[in-house]
Design a protein around this motif. Structure first.
Motif, short mmCIF file in Angstrom:
data_model
loop_
_atom_site.label_atom_id
_atom_site.label_comp_id
_atom_site.label_asym_id
_atom_site.label_seq_id
_atom_site.Cartn_x
_atom_site.Cartn_y
_atom_site.Cartn_z
N TRP A 14 3.11 51.67 50.86
CA TRP A 14 4.14 51.84 50.07
C TRP A 14 4.88 53.21 50.13
CZ3 TRP A 14 5.86 47.05 48.69
CH2 TRP A 14 4.76 46.16 48.28
N THR A 15 6.21 53.24 50.30
CA THR A 15 7.04 54.28 50.13
C THR A 15 7.87 54.28 48.82
OG1 THR A 15 7.31 54.83 52.39
CG2 THR A 15 8.91 55.91 50.92
N THR A 16 7.72 54.99 47.66
CA THR A 16 8.25 54.56 46.50
C THR A 16 9.14 55.73 45.84
OG1 THR A 16 6.38 55.56 45.37
CG2 THR A 16 6.23 53.20 45.87
N ASP A 17 9.96 55.46 45.09
CA ASP A 17 10.92 56.16 44.40
C ASP A 17 10.59 55.61 42.93
OD1 ASP A 17 12.76 57.85 43.17
OD2 ASP A 17 14.50 56.53 43.81
N GLN A 18 9.29 56.54 42.14
CA GLN A 18 8.82 56.16 41.09
C GLN A 18 9.91 56.53 40.00
OE1 GLN A 18 5.36 58.20 41.15
NE2 GLN A 18 4.39 56.56 42.45
N GLY A 19 9.58 55.73 38.79
CA GLY A 19 10.40 55.75 37.35
C GLY A 19 11.74 55.83 37.55
N VAL A 20 12.39 54.99 38.21
CA VAL A 20 13.80 54.87 38.40
C VAL A 20 14.53 54.65 36.98
CG1 VAL A 20 15.60 53.38 39.56
CG2 VAL A 20 13.65 53.96 40.89
N SER A 21 13.76 53.55 36.19
CA SER A 21 14.26 53.44 34.97
C SER A 21 13.30 52.72 34.09
CB SER A 21 15.50 52.41 35.27
OG SER A 21 15.08 51.29 35.63
N THR A 22 13.58 52.91 32.82
CA THR A 22 12.62 52.45 31.93
C THR A 22 13.26 51.34 31.02
OG1 THR A 22 11.13 54.28 32.09
CG2 THR A 22 10.90 53.09 30.21
N HIS A 23 12.57 50.28 30.54
CA HIS A 23 13.46 49.33 29.60
C HIS A 23 12.34 48.82 28.43
CE1 HIS A 23 16.50 49.27 32.90
NE2 HIS A 23 15.33 49.35 33.61
#
Length: 111
Positions: A85-94
């Motif tokens: 995986w290539t990730t962009d972590q923590g884009v949003s929290t709900h």
């Protein structure tokens, strides 16, 4: 025994039950794909029909829905030929599962 699914509460403590609650709440074109054993997340991808395998397609954009922190956190992931995986972590929290799924749907639509 499965816990009652309550979308306004914290994530379900049983991993399989929470993953199933996410799966049950997804719109028709989003599917839970791969995950690893007892990790508290589900990989969600947009596909036209139910996948024949839980493995991602090469280059497929996915949203990881992680509930390990007591709320639902979204990260972006992309599979490569080695299924890493290539990730962009923590884009949003709900605060709710429904809000997380709505945001995941929007992230995949923006792709």
């Amino acid at each position: 025994m499965s816990e009652k699914v309550d979308d306004t509460s914290e994530p379900i403590s049983n991993i399989e039950d929470e993953r199933q609650a996410i799966r049950d709440a997804l719109p028709a074109d989003l599917w839970v794909l791969s995950w690893h054993g007892g990790e508290r997340y589900a990989a969600v991808a947009e596909r036209d029909e139910k996948p024949s395998t839980e493995h991602p397609h090469d280059g497929e954009q996915q949203v990881l829905i992680d509930w390990s922190g007591g709320e639902w956190t979204l990260s972006l992931a992309e599979a490569d030929g080695n299924r890493t995986w290539t990730t962009d972590q923590g884009v949003s929290t709900h605060d709710t599962r429904a809000d997380a799924i709505d945001a995941a749907e929007q992230l995949l639509a923006d792709d």
